[in-house]
Design a protein around this motif. Structure first.
Motif, PDB file in Angstrom:
ATOM      1  N   ASP A  50      32.183  21.314  57.559  1.00  0.00           N
ATOM      2  CA  ASP A  50      32.791  22.626  58.030  1.00  0.00           C
ATOM      3  C   ASP A  50      34.242  23.034  57.015  1.00  0.00           C
ATOM      4  O   ASP A  50      35.103  21.600  57.394  1.00  0.00           O
ATOM      5  CB  ASP A  50      33.059  22.529  59.308  1.00  0.00           C
ATOM      6  N   CYS A  51      34.461  24.081  55.978  1.00  0.00           N
ATOM      7  CA  CYS A  51      35.386  23.857  55.302  1.00  0.00           C
ATOM      8  C   CYS A  51      36.920  25.023  56.009  1.00  0.00           C
ATOM      9  O   CYS A  51      35.765  26.369  55.679  1.00  0.00           O
ATOM     10  CB  CYS A  51      35.087  23.807  53.506  1.00  0.00           C
ATOM     11  N   VAL A  52      37.655  25.239  55.824  1.00  0.00           N
ATOM     12  CA  VAL A  52      38.622  25.871  55.837  1.00  0.00           C
ATOM     13  C   VAL A  52      39.915  25.656  54.173  1.00  0.00           C
ATOM     14  O   VAL A  52      40.333  25.142  53.962  1.00  0.00           O
ATOM     15  CB  VAL A  52      39.416  25.816  56.890  1.00  0.00           C
ATOM     16  N   LYS A  77      26.987  22.273  49.170  1.00  0.00           N
ATOM     17  CA  LYS A  77      26.183  22.990  50.137  1.00  0.00           C
ATOM     18  C   LYS A  77      26.625  22.024  51.592  1.00  0.00           C
ATOM     19  O   LYS A  77      26.329  21.712  52.539  1.00  0.00           O
ATOM     20  CB  LYS A  77      24.862  22.503  50.167  1.00  0.00           C
ATOM     21  N   VAL A  78      28.023  22.867  51.443  1.00  0.00           N
ATOM     22  CA  VAL A  78      29.192  22.656  53.172  1.00  0.00           C
ATOM     23  C   VAL A  78      28.061  23.321  54.242  1.00  0.00           C
ATOM     24  O   VAL A  78      27.149  24.083  53.557  1.00  0.00           O
ATOM     25  CB  VAL A  78      30.480  22.767  52.668  1.00  0.00           C
ATOM     26  N   SER A  79      28.452  23.201  55.993  1.00  0.00           N
ATOM     27  CA  SER A  79      27.793  23.719  56.561  1.00  0.00           C
ATOM     28  C   SER A  79      28.393  24.949  57.120  1.00  0.00           C
ATOM     29  O   SER A  79      27.567  26.336  57.224  1.00  0.00           O
ATOM     30  CB  SER A  79      28.570  22.929  57.518  1.00  0.00           C
ATOM     31  N   SER A  80      29.773  25.387  56.480  1.00  0.00           N
ATOM     32  CA  SER A  80      30.274  26.644  56.785  1.00  0.00           C
ATOM     33  C   SER A  80      31.387  26.963  55.489  1.00  0.00           C
ATOM     34  O   SER A  80      31.762  26.330  55.493  1.00  0.00           O
ATOM     35  CB  SER A  80      30.531  27.053  58.112  1.00  0.00           C
ATOM     36  N   ILE A  81      32.391  28.057  55.525  1.00  0.00           N
ATOM     37  CA  ILE A  81      33.657  28.341  54.715  1.00  0.00           C
ATOM     38  C   ILE A  81      33.856  29.275  55.431  1.00  0.00           C
ATOM     39  O   ILE A  81      34.116  30.669  55.859  1.00  0.00           O
ATOM     40  CB  ILE A  81      33.088  28.146  53.183  1.00  0.00           C
ATOM     41  N   VAL A  82      35.529  29.156  55.985  1.00  0.00           N
ATOM     42  CA  VAL A  82      35.952  30.437  55.884  1.00  0.00           C
ATOM     43  C   VAL A  82      37.061  30.217  55.707  1.00  0.00           C
ATOM     44  O   VAL A  82      37.558  29.011  54.971  1.00  0.00           O
ATOM     45  CB  VAL A  82      37.106  29.668  57.650  1.00  0.00           C
ATOM     46  N   THR A  83      37.209  32.001  54.516  1.00  0.00           N
ATOM     47  CA  THR A  83      38.234  31.804  53.852  1.00  0.00           C
ATOM     48  C   THR A  83      39.474  32.355  54.123  1.00  0.00           C
ATOM     49  O   THR A  83      39.521  33.199  54.745  1.00  0.00           O
ATOM     50  CB  THR A  83      37.964  32.362  52.001  1.00  0.00           C
ATOM     51  N   PHE A  84      41.280  31.829  54.057  1.00  0.00           N
ATOM     52  CA  PHE A  84      42.411  32.060  54.324  1.00  0.00           C
ATOM     53  C   PHE A  84      42.276  32.191  53.487  1.00  0.00           C
ATOM     54  O   PHE A  84      43.407  31.735  52.148  1.00  0.00           O
ATOM     55  CB  PHE A  84      42.761  31.014  55.218  1.00  0.00           C
ATOM     56  N   LEU A 115      30.923  34.067  48.943  1.00  0.00           N
ATOM     57  CA  LEU A 115      30.517  33.312  48.819  1.00  0.00           C
ATOM     58  C   LEU A 115      31.830  32.334  50.509  1.00  0.00           C
ATOM     59  O   LEU A 115      31.747  31.719  50.840  1.00  0.00           O
ATOM     60  CB  LEU A 115      31.672  32.635  47.878  1.00  0.00           C
ATOM     61  N   SER A 116      31.846  33.004  51.349  1.00  0.00           N
ATOM     62  CA  SER A 116      32.204  33.404  53.110  1.00  0.00           C
ATOM     63  C   SER A 116      31.497  33.004  54.089  1.00  0.00           C
ATOM     64  O   SER A 116      31.297  34.246  53.699  1.00  0.00           O
ATOM     65  CB  SER A 116      34.050  33.385  52.764  1.00  0.00           C
ATOM     66  N   ASP A 117      32.202  32.522  55.315  1.00  0.00           N
ATOM     67  CA  ASP A 117      31.351  33.311  55.725  1.00  0.00           C
ATOM     68  C   ASP A 117      32.134  34.080  57.098  1.00  0.00           C
ATOM     69  O   ASP A 117      31.812  34.523  57.411  1.00  0.00           O
ATOM     70  CB  ASP A 117      30.525  31.489  57.945  1.00  0.00           C
ATOM     71  N   LEU A 140      36.618  41.442  57.686  1.00  0.00           N
ATOM     72  CA  LEU A 140      37.722  41.274  57.627  1.00  0.00           C
ATOM     73  C   LEU A 140      38.866  41.504  58.764  1.00  0.00           C
ATOM     74  O   LEU A 140      38.729  42.422  59.160  1.00  0.00           O
ATOM     75  CB  LEU A 140      38.450  41.682  56.398  1.00  0.00           C
ATOM     76  N   TRP A 141      39.769  39.549  58.856  1.00  0.00           N
ATOM     77  CA  TRP A 141      40.257  39.645  59.888  1.00  0.00           C
ATOM     78  C   TRP A 141      42.227  39.782  59.584  1.00  0.00           C
ATOM     79  O   TRP A 141      42.116  38.823  57.947  1.00  0.00           O
ATOM     80  CB  TRP A 141      40.080  38.438  60.893  1.00  0.00           C
TER      81      TRP A 141
END
Length: 288
Positions: A50-52, A77-84, A115-117, A140-141
């Motif tokens: 998991d990546c931030v 092939k990362v599991s998840s991407i949180v983009t800040f 490209l993000s989760d 969008l948060w």
């Protein structure tokens, strides 16, 4: 296992956020070729992780770098991407004013969304509140850090009045004034061009007060300087400026020569980034 991926525009902020959550930071390798093309490499295998990703976008290059980072992580092939994206470039181009204009904010966010989760940003220019919003089909948060600016000035000064440079920014002044426990008001502004504004004279109760001019973005600084001159004519004790995003497209020397203090958060890393959003942002990024 979660990793923080730091783009080149947010190295300090990424490190600070990661320290609150005790997660490892991976700095992206970047360079420019002689023709100004950008090179990006993720220096560690992250398949299944998991990546931030933390990358502000004060320039077009930093925005392209963000796109390349996200695409490289997808290839890994990362599991998840949180983009800040602490400062979201093109957020002021969120609607069409003339026929044929590109809605640049929509284009940028659609690329990031592809490209993000999950996407987070800070005080997005076209959003008024904290929370999750749907903008042209993109979730969008939005994180609101105006209270942090209010706390900064509350610790340093008494007899404060918060002033918005125009009616559209009064919502920011109101939030900070609520934290400080002081009065707020706004100036009347007329935009003449993209760089030139006219502040209309307006009588306000600022005599012998410490005045804080508050806005979400300070770009060229022309509006802030005009406002400061009017407030000084009305016998303000001190005139300061605070913003979330210190773009400072013309530098800060001309602002510091007019104002008693200029304060920004570290959504963009500048010499006047005196308010850190790291702890508050970490709670949002890792708890939702």
């Amino acid at each position: 296992m979660t990793f923080v991926i730091s783009g080149s525009a947010s190295k300090s902020l990424a490190t600070e956020i990661a320290s609150f959550e005790k997660v490892q930071v991976i700095e992206v390798e970047t360079k420019k070729f002689p023709d100004n093309e950008i090179y990006v490499r993720i220096p560690r295998k992250l398949s299944g992780k998991d990546c931030v990703v933390i990358q502000s976008t004060p320039s077009n290059d930093s925005l392209l770098e963000l796109f390349f980072i996200l695409d490289a992580l997808r290839d890994e092939k990362v599991s998840s991407i949180v983009t800040f994206v602490p400062y979201l470039r093109y957020s002021r181009q969120d609607k069409q004013f003339l026929a044929g204009e590109a809605i640049s904010a929509k284009t940028v966010l659609r690329i990031i969304d592809e490209l993000s989760d999950k996407i987070f940003t800070v005080n997005c220019h076209f959003l008024d509140e904290e929370g999750m919003f749907n903008y042209h089909g993109v979730e969008l948060w939005n994180i609101d850090v105006f209270p942090l600016l209010g706390e900064y000035f509350k610790r340093k000064f008494t007899d404060i009045v918060v002033i918005a440079p125009d009616k559209g920014s009064v919502k920011y002044a109101k939030k900070a004034a609520g934290v400080i426990g002081c009065e707020f008001d706004y100036l009347e502004k007329k935009r003449i061009s993209c760089e030139e504004v006219e502040i209309k004279p307006k009588k306000m109760n600022v005599s012998d007060k410490n005045v804080v001019i508050l806005d979400d973005i300070i770009s060229s600084g022309g509006t802030i300087i005009n406002a400061a001159e009017i407030l000084k004519q009305q016998r303000a004790k001190k005139v300061m400026a605070g913003c979330v995003h210190g773009v400072f497209s013309k530098g800060i020397d001309h602002l510091l020569s007019t104002l008693d203090e200029v304060v920004a958060t570290n959504t963009i890393e500048t010499p006047v980034s005196k308010v850190s959003i790291a702890e508050y942002a970490a709670k949002k990024l890792f708890k939702l």
